[in-house]
Each structure stands twice: as structure tokens, then as C-alpha cells.
Design an enzyme around this catalytic site. Structure first.
Site, PDB file in Angstrom:
ATOM      1  CG  HIS A   1      36.421  42.693  41.538  1.00 54.18           C
ATOM      2  ND1 HIS A   1      35.529  41.811  40.988  1.00 54.18           N
ATOM      3  CD2 HIS A   1      37.590  42.031  41.661  1.00 54.18           C
ATOM      4  CE1 HIS A   1      36.140  40.662  40.800  1.00 54.18           C
ATOM      5  NE2 HIS A   1      37.385  40.763  41.192  1.00 54.18           N
TER       6      HIS A   1
ATOM      7  CG  ASP B   1      45.511  42.253  42.224  1.00 56.36           C
ATOM      8  OD1 ASP B   1      46.090  41.170  42.397  1.00 56.36           O
ATOM      9  OD2 ASP B   1      44.627  42.427  41.363  1.00 56.36           O
TER      10      ASP B   1
HETATM   11  N1  COA Z   1      40.347  53.937  39.683  1.00 54.80           N
HETATM   12  C1  COA Z   1      39.586  54.988  39.303  1.00 54.80           C
HETATM   13  N2  COA Z   1      38.326  54.860  38.856  1.00 54.80           N
HETATM   14  C2  COA Z   1      37.810  53.620  38.817  1.00 54.80           C
HETATM   15  C3  COA Z   1      38.532  52.486  39.200  1.00 54.80           C
HETATM   16  C4  COA Z   1      39.850  52.675  39.647  1.00 54.80           C
HETATM   17  N3  COA Z   1      40.603  51.637  40.022  1.00 54.80           N
HETATM   18  N4  COA Z   1      37.780  51.387  39.046  1.00 54.80           N
HETATM   19  C5  COA Z   1      36.606  51.796  38.581  1.00 54.80           C
HETATM   20  N5  COA Z   1      36.628  53.160  38.432  1.00 54.80           N
HETATM   21  C6  COA Z   1      35.529  54.003  37.952  1.00 54.80           C
HETATM   22  C7  COA Z   1      35.524  54.002  36.438  1.00 54.80           C
HETATM   23  O1  COA Z   1      36.353  55.025  35.916  1.00 54.80           O
HETATM   24  C8  COA Z   1      34.076  54.227  36.146  1.00 54.80           C
HETATM   25  O2  COA Z   1      33.801  55.581  36.319  1.00 54.80           O
HETATM   26  P1  COA Z   1      32.759  56.335  35.335  1.00 54.80           P
HETATM   27  O3  COA Z   1      31.452  55.611  35.515  1.00 54.80           O
HETATM   28  O4  COA Z   1      32.790  57.730  35.820  1.00 54.80           O
HETATM   29  O5  COA Z   1      33.339  56.154  33.954  1.00 54.80           O
HETATM   30  C9  COA Z   1      33.369  53.471  37.260  1.00 54.80           C
HETATM   31  O6  COA Z   1      34.309  53.407  38.336  1.00 54.80           O
HETATM   32  C10 COA Z   1      32.967  52.070  36.873  1.00 54.80           C
HETATM   33  O7  COA Z   1      34.110  51.362  36.514  1.00 54.80           O
HETATM   34  P2  COA Z   1      34.225  50.392  35.275  1.00 54.80           P
HETATM   35  O8  COA Z   1      35.585  50.535  34.659  1.00 54.80           O
HETATM   36  O9  COA Z   1      33.050  50.521  34.383  1.00 54.80           O
HETATM   37  O10 COA Z   1      34.104  49.003  35.989  1.00 54.80           O
HETATM   38  P3  COA Z   1      34.561  47.673  35.379  1.00 54.80           P
HETATM   39  O11 COA Z   1      33.742  46.656  36.023  1.00 54.80           O
HETATM   40  O12 COA Z   1      34.587  47.663  33.901  1.00 54.80           O
HETATM   41  O13 COA Z   1      36.109  47.620  35.828  1.00 54.80           O
HETATM   42  C11 COA Z   1      38.139  47.062  36.732  1.00 54.80           C
HETATM   43  C12 COA Z   1      36.631  46.817  36.768  1.00 54.80           C
HETATM   44  C13 COA Z   1      38.782  46.057  37.682  1.00 54.80           C
HETATM   45  C14 COA Z   1      38.688  46.817  35.324  1.00 54.80           C
HETATM   46  C15 COA Z   1      38.434  48.506  37.172  1.00 54.80           C
HETATM   47  O14 COA Z   1      37.908  48.704  38.451  1.00 54.80           O
HETATM   48  C16 COA Z   1      39.923  48.821  37.143  1.00 54.80           C
HETATM   49  O15 COA Z   1      40.471  49.133  36.086  1.00 54.80           O
HETATM   50  N6  COA Z   1      40.613  48.739  38.325  1.00 54.80           N
HETATM   51  C17 COA Z   1      42.032  48.989  38.386  1.00 54.80           C
HETATM   52  C18 COA Z   1      42.830  47.771  37.971  1.00 54.80           C
HETATM   53  C19 COA Z   1      42.764  46.674  38.979  1.00 54.80           C
HETATM   54  O16 COA Z   1      42.989  46.871  40.158  1.00 54.80           O
HETATM   55  N7  COA Z   1      42.504  45.453  38.477  1.00 54.80           N
HETATM   56  C20 COA Z   1      42.430  44.265  39.290  1.00 54.80           C
HETATM   57  C21 COA Z   1      41.046  43.741  39.310  1.00 54.80           C
HETATM   58  S1  COA Z   1      40.880  42.417  40.447  1.00 54.80           S
END
Ligand code: COA
Length: 381
Positions: free
Chosen positions: A264, A315
């Protein structure tokens, strides 16, 4: 000549404060999401979703009298027009319900002769209309896609009961309704998330509230946002059996796969809503013989937290809870809309109170300025 300093870019607007809000906040000290100061888990435990909708629009929980009046107004607005029903009947059977819902909400705007009026009283009236009609649209669209007759809304039922009635033709055990109603409360509002920010951006040009909600639905659909509740259930079905869960998550970790329902932007130590929603999901698993989904989720969550320090988001328990209630997976995100319409519209009204057009800047990294060649002199790139 000195080179201008390169501006700092905040990709995904991460860490950027773009405005103030009075609607919701995650209090870090207690890791609690609050709506107008009330912890969301307390709202889920003590209030029906209608009370939460009222709170988000008026800033205070309703008295018994105010709730009665509010519910009468909501129930009087549940029917959709024959014209809109005809539109729903035109949709391709395989169309995603988020696409059909987006189109139907846009149609509500076309039907409203006052769509362009953006005063607070007018926006409150339209918000109530969308709150009342969106469940009818979602249920009717689902039934039409299955070749079934839509079921008319009933005025003697709460919003959650009435949605089950319109979708399945019956109202289930009160425990099931309770779980559904709580999920709506948890989904109702969450600050400047992508879809809410989209809605605020749209009205910042003084466009109308239907346009804002239509755009917000488009934003919510994506699997990184609301679409994750569907994606979580697809993932659980792919895993299928408890015995396969450990190998599945080990493989996902080894291959750095994105695992849906984890992570998140705001919470770094776990989504405050998850422990509470998980209890409701466990109730569903008990009632509907769904213990295997609980066991699979326990393995995924334990491993992911241990290995990556990344926690599940809302979710994660909601996806299997809706599945056990019997909803079709593509309807999970439209159910999110049934709830989040409250938060979106509250933000639209707040944005318009102190509006400033959204217009960020970008750093240009394209080709330098150059002259246009007449067509005969151009060479293929
Ligand atoms: N699965 C695997 N790795 C994950 C992850 C996940 N669900 N969520 C975060 N990470 C990892 C990223 O790959 C990143 O790793 P890195 O630093 O080695 O590249 C690190 O954690 C930081 O994540 P980041 O994508 O920069 O965080 P964000 O704040 O941009 O993303 C989300 C937040 C929600 C977009 C992301 O966690 C995600 O895509 N989750 C899955 C989709 C989901 O459940 N969405 C509902 C949100 S309420």
C-alpha cells in the site's frame, strides 16, 4: 550561463501533499483510518453503511430522525429509468461490469437536466441519486449478462439487504449481510487515492460531478487500485489447494512477482482495516464452508510479511469474502464503487469549496526545438 536546477520529480506523486482535507486521515500513532475522526472499525461495528454515507457528506453521524429522512430519500431514488435499462440491455454480454457501470453513470449525467450545476445542494442531491441507483445498475447489469430478468429494488430493505435481493433474488443470513455492510464501510473513503484524486482533478476544471464519478470508476478499475479485489480471488483460485500455497508464494518471491492484495502506498506497517475485515471474512468462511481460503491466505500472508515485510491490504480479505457470498468475480470492483461513491462525492464537494485547477508541471526530455520540413523533404526516421 548557469544551467537551471533540475526540478525534483515525485513519480506517482508519492510524498506530495496537494491540498488539505477534513474527510479522513490515517492516524499513524494508532495506525487507524478515521472518517471525520471516527475509527473506521468502530463505524463498521456500530453503524450501517447508510450512516457512514451520511457522515461522509455532512461531517457528523445522523441522529435517528436524520437517518430516517436520509433513508427515505435514498430508497425513493433506487429505481432506474426505462431508458437506462434499455442502455444496459445493449451492452455486449462479455463486457466488464466496470465498463458498463462507467457508461451507465455517465448516462445518469446525460439524463439529469441539472448536471452542469455544481452548487453544494445540487451535488448532494446528485450524490444521493448515484448512491441509490448504482447498486440497481450493478445488479441489473449482472442479471442481464446472465440472461436473467433484472429484479426491481425494494423500499423496505437496507442498502446491503436490497443489493442481495436485486442480485440473487433473496436476502441471506444477517451475518452475511453484516459482513457485506462492513466491507462497504471499510471501502467508503481513503484520502487522496488514485480514483479520488481523479475525481477531484476532474471537478477542479469546474466540470460536473457525474463526469468526476465516471472518471473515478475508470481509475478504480485498474488492478493496482480497486481491481485488486478481483485479482486476489483469481490468484487464490489459481493456487486452488492449501498444499500448493507455500510453493506458489515461494515461487512468486523467487521470481519477484507482483502479488495481488499486498502493499500500500500509505500504510507501511499494515493496512489498519485488514485485521477487522479479516474477522468478517473468517465469519463468511465459517458459514460458507470456505476454510481452505483462510488457510491459503494465512500461508501467503505469513510468508510475505516474513520475507518482504509487506503486509496485506483490504482487498486481501474482501476478495474471498465476496466470493463466498456468491458474487461473480468481475462484480467485486463494481461493489467497491457502490461504497466509494460516498468518498468520491464527499471529495468533489470539498474540492469545489476551495477550488484550484489541478495543473502540475513536467520535465521535458524530448527532442530540442526544430523546424517543420515540407512533406517532400522529410526522410523516414
Ligand atoms: N508484490 C510484490 N512486491 C511488491 C508488492 C506486491 N504486492 N507491493 C510492493 N512490492 C515491492 C515493489 O516491487 C518494490 O520493490 P523494489 O523496491 O524492490 O522495487 C517495493 O515493494 C515498493 O513498492 P512500490 O511499488 O514502490 O510501492 P507503491 O507505493 O508504488 O505501490 C501498490 C503500492 C499498491 C501499487 C503496490 O503495493 C502493488 O502493486 N500492490 C499489488 C496490487 C494491490 O494489491 N493493489 C491494491 C492497493 S490497496
Amino acid at each position: 550561463m548557469t544551467k537551471a536546477a533540475t526540478p525534483t520529480i515525485a513519480k506517482g506523486l508519492a510524498g506530495v501533499y496537494s491540498d488539505v482535507t477534513h474527510i479522513s486521515k490515517v492516524f499513524e500513532e494508532t495506525n487507524t483510518l478515521t472518517y471525520f475522526g471516527y475509527p473506521v472499525q468502530e463505524l463498521a461495528a456500530h453503524c450501517r453503511f447508510e450512516e457512514v454515507a451520511y457522515l461522509l457528506w455532512h461531517g457528523e453521524l445522523p441522529t435517528a430522525e436524520q437517518l430516517k429522512e436520509f433513508e427515505e430519500q435514498e430508497r425513493a431514488e433506487r429505481e432506474i429509468s426505462p431508458q437506462l435499462m434499455t442502455v444496459l440491455k445493449q451492452f455486449r454480454k462479455e463486457a466488464h461490469p466496470m465498463d458498463t457501470l462507467r457508461t451507465a453513470v455517465s448516462f445518469l449525467g446525460v439524463e439529469d437536466p441539472e448536471a452542469a450545476i455544481i452548487s453544494k445542494p445540487s451535488n448532494l442531491r446528485k450524490s444521493l441519486k448515484m448512491l441509490a441507483k448504482i447498486p440497481t445498475i450493478v445488479a441489473a447489469d449482472f442479471r442481464l449478462q446472465r440472461g436473467l430478468e433484472p429484479i426491481a429494488p425494494r423500499k423496505d430493505l437496507s442498502m446491503s439487504e436490497n443489493f442481495f435481493h436485486m442480485y440473487f433474488g433473496e436476502v441471506p443470513d444477517p451475518k452475511v449481510v453484516r459482513c457485506f455492510d462492513a466491507s462497504l464501510t471499510f471501502y467508503a473513503e481513503h484520502g487522496f487515492n488514485a480514483s479520488t484524486f481523479t475525481a477531484r482533478t476532474i471537478v477542479s476544471s469546474l466540470s460536473d460531478i457525474y463526469a468526476a464519478v465516471t472518471g473515478a470508476i475508470g481509475s478504480l478499475k485498474g488492478p493496482l487500485h480497486g481491481g485488486a479485489n478481483e485479482a486476489v480471488m483469481h490468484m487464490l483460485l489459481e493456487i486452488g489447494e492449501v498444499e500448493k500455497a507455500q510453493a506458489w508464494i515461494d515461487d512468486a518471491l523467487a521470481n519477484k512477482k507482483l502479488v495481488m492484495g499486498f502493499g500500500h502506498r500509505v500504510y507501511r506497517n499494515g493496512d489498519s482495516r485488514v485485521p477487522y475485515m479479516t474477522k468478517y471474512f473468517h465469519d463468511m468462511a465459517e458459514i460458507k464452508d470456505g476454510k481452505k481460503w483462510v488457510e491459503i491466505e494465512n500461508i501467503l500472508s505469513k510468508t510475505f510479511i516474513e520475507q518482504k515485510g509487506i503486509h496485506p491490504n483490504l482487498d486481501f480479505p474482501v476478495g474471498p469474502a465476496y466470493y463466498l457470498m456468491g458474487f461473480d468475480i468481475p462484480v467485486f470492483t463494481p461493489i467497491f464503487v457502490i461504497s466509494r461513491i460516498t468518498g468520491w462525492t464527499a471529495h468533489v464537494m470539498e474540492q469545489l469549496e476551495h477550488n484550484k485547477l489541478m495543473r502540475p508541471l513536467s520535465v521535458y526530455e524530448g527532442v530540442p526545438q526544430r523546424p517543420v520540413q515540407p512533406i517532400g523533404e522529410r526522410k523516414a526516421a
